[in-house]
Design a protein around this motif. Structure first.
Motif, mmCIF file in Angstrom:
data_model
loop_
_atom_site.group_PDB
_atom_site.id
_atom_site.type_symbol
_atom_site.label_atom_id
_atom_site.label_comp_id
_atom_site.label_asym_id
_atom_site.label_seq_id
_atom_site.Cartn_x
_atom_site.Cartn_y
_atom_site.Cartn_z
ATOM 1 N N VAL A 106 39.174 86.404 25.518
ATOM 2 C CA VAL A 106 39.493 88.077 26.285
ATOM 3 C C VAL A 106 38.269 88.679 27.461
ATOM 4 O O VAL A 106 36.958 88.249 28.004
ATOM 5 C CB VAL A 106 39.177 88.952 24.999
ATOM 6 N N ASP A 108 39.802 93.083 32.239
ATOM 7 C CA ASP A 108 40.999 93.818 33.368
ATOM 8 C C ASP A 108 39.606 93.988 34.623
ATOM 9 O O ASP A 108 40.090 93.565 35.678
ATOM 10 C CB ASP A 108 41.816 94.871 33.482
ATOM 11 N N SER A 113 52.565 86.105 24.183
ATOM 12 C CA SER A 113 54.005 86.898 25.253
ATOM 13 C C SER A 113 54.939 85.302 24.262
ATOM 14 O O SER A 113 55.995 85.530 24.630
ATOM 15 C CB SER A 113 53.896 86.624 26.675
ATOM 16 N N ALA A 147 48.685 82.930 27.203
ATOM 17 C CA ALA A 147 49.117 83.593 28.024
ATOM 18 C C ALA A 147 49.019 84.701 27.420
ATOM 19 O O ALA A 147 50.562 84.625 26.885
ATOM 20 C CB ALA A 147 50.546 83.140 28.845
ATOM 21 N N SER A 148 48.054 85.325 27.301
ATOM 22 C CA SER A 148 48.295 86.656 25.908
ATOM 23 C C SER A 148 47.843 88.087 26.819
ATOM 24 O O SER A 148 47.023 87.852 27.685
ATOM 25 C CB SER A 148 47.754 86.707 24.967
ATOM 26 N N ARG A 149 47.664 89.018 26.427
ATOM 27 C CA ARG A 149 46.874 90.061 26.386
ATOM 28 C C ARG A 149 46.604 91.197 25.114
ATOM 29 O O ARG A 149 47.053 90.395 23.548
ATOM 30 C CB ARG A 149 48.588 91.147 26.632
ATOM 31 N N GLY A 193 42.403 93.223 28.292
ATOM 32 C CA GLY A 193 42.712 91.953 29.726
ATOM 33 C C GLY A 193 43.526 91.165 28.837
ATOM 34 O O GLY A 193 44.203 90.980 27.828
ATOM 35 N N ASP A 194 42.995 90.022 29.820
ATOM 36 C CA ASP A 194 44.424 88.365 29.534
ATOM 37 C C ASP A 194 43.570 87.963 28.670
ATOM 38 O O ASP A 194 42.237 88.342 28.632
ATOM 39 C CB ASP A 194 44.342 87.427 31.063
ATOM 40 N N TYR A 211 43.572 84.755 24.746
ATOM 41 C CA TYR A 211 44.316 82.410 25.577
ATOM 42 C C TYR A 211 43.577 82.827 23.716
ATOM 43 O O TYR A 211 42.465 83.599 23.342
ATOM 44 C CB TYR A 211 43.445 82.067 26.319
ATOM 45 N N PRO A 232 44.897 82.976 33.577
ATOM 46 C CA PRO A 232 45.871 83.280 33.806
ATOM 47 C C PRO A 232 46.612 83.771 35.400
ATOM 48 O O PRO A 232 46.022 83.343 36.738
ATOM 49 C CB PRO A 232 45.329 85.210 34.195
ATOM 50 N N ALA A 241 50.382 80.836 32.830
ATOM 51 C CA ALA A 241 48.781 80.544 32.282
ATOM 52 C C ALA A 241 48.612 79.006 33.065
ATOM 53 O O ALA A 241 49.388 78.065 32.683
ATOM 54 C CB ALA A 241 47.477 80.632 31.269
ATOM 55 N N ARG A 300 54.800 81.948 30.082
ATOM 56 C CA ARG A 300 55.097 83.349 29.816
ATOM 57 C C ARG A 300 55.574 82.729 27.795
ATOM 58 O O ARG A 300 55.564 83.909 27.169
ATOM 59 C CB ARG A 300 55.096 84.408 30.113
#
Length: 319
Positions: free
Chosen positions: A29, A32, A136, A159-161, A175-176, A178, A201, A206, A228
């Motif tokens: 992670v 942001d 996602s 492509a996750s949060r 944040g973004d 993986y 990202p 991604a 995503r």
């Protein structure tokens, strides 16, 4: 592209790991605001373990006797490193959860939850907290990194949060994120010389690059544009682009970027004789992005003096 294997079983924490083999689950992670990062790797058969390497020299070794949870927090004033290897009885798992000592990964609905409480090294301390990663979409493809299909890589949710909540130290961020896994039937050093990997990202999802040089001299480059929704599109292999070597051990590293791009290192998170992890600024798929990047040298890892240093960073608990 070679090595796609779409008929392998879907994601499970209880997949079979053969003698001398390994399986790991990787999460990272980046906050942001760009100030903090967290990386977690859960190992069955810790591939960077000197203890596992020494056991393999005596004959086939059981990877379940060498589990470990690597937790690393990056950021000015907040650096924490933990990688304690444990015994077989510290490992438990089923299809949806994995526990190694006081730390665990598990699925809660559509989210991956990681909870950890680890002791840091070489500076004694503690890192405790949790990560809640929300994919996602799930990538269906699994890729072979060697010609024989003995080493596999699955970019499960690139492509996750994620939300990171820590008690020690007291810090939180989102944040973004993986999430992927690697698994194999042989030690990495049996088949690989070198690799560079990165994930960035993008507006679509991604871009993930996996650049492998095998011991036989052959090279495989995976260049993936992953949406995503988990859809995967092969893209033309970007040209090689230089990066400066590691700052302390001078480990070489390189990446790939759009023609004319000029990648630069923003932060070096890990700088060791055989491995670097960095945040880089680069250009991929026509976008200016920041990427998590790693370089790994297996010939360096297998050197005796490196093996003798490793216990100072990754102790093993025998009780």
């Amino acid at each position: 592209m070679d090595g796609r294997a779409s008929d392998l079983p879907r994601f499970r924490f209880d997949r079979t790991v053969p003698d001398d083999g390994y399986c790991w689950w990787y999460v990272d992670v980046l906050s942001d605001d760009g100030k903090l990062g967290l990386t977690i790797i859960a190992f069955i058969g810790n591939v960077f373990s000197p203890y596992y390497a020494w056991a393999r020299r005596k004959g086939p070794a059981d990877p379940h006797a060498f589990p470990a949870m690597n937790v690393v927090l990056y950021g000015h004033g907040h650096k924490r490193w933990a990688l304690t290897e444990r015994r077989r009885d510290a490992l438990s798992r089923d299809a949806t959860s994995l526990a190694i000592g006081p730390s665990q990964m598990r699925w809660e609905g559509d989210a991956l939850v990681v909870e950890f409480d680890e002791r840091t090294m070489p500076v004694p301390g503690r890192i405790k907290g949790s990560v809640r990663l929300t994919p996602s979409g799930e990538t269906p493809q699994i890729f072979a990194l060697d010609a024989g299909g003995r080493h596999m890589w699955w970019p499960i949710a690139p492509a996750s949060r994620a939300q990171v909540t820590l008690e020690h130290p007291n810090v939180s961020f989102s944040g973004d994120a993986y999430f992927d896994m690697n698994f194999g039937a042989r030690p990495l050093e049996a088949d690989f010389d070198w690799w560079n990997w990165s994930r960035a990202p993008t507006s679509r999802g991604a871009c993930v690059l996996y650049d492998v040089i095998r011991l036989d001299g052959s090279r495989q480059v995976l260049a993936l544009d992953i949406g995503r929704d988990g859809s995967v599109r092969d893209v033309d292999t970007p040209p090689l682009a230089p990066l400066p070597p590691g700052t302390i051990w001078r480990m070489p590293r390189e990446t790939r970027a759009d023609a004319g791009g000029a990648p630069k290192v923003l932060k070096t998170f890990e700088d060791t004789p055989f491995y670097t992890r960095s945040e880089i600024a680069t250009r991929l798929l026509g976008e200016d992005v920041r990427a998590m990047h790693e370089s790994l040298s297996m010939p360096q890892f297998t050197k005796r003096w490196v093996q003798m240093l490793l216990p100072f960073r990754m102790p093993r608990r025998f009780v």
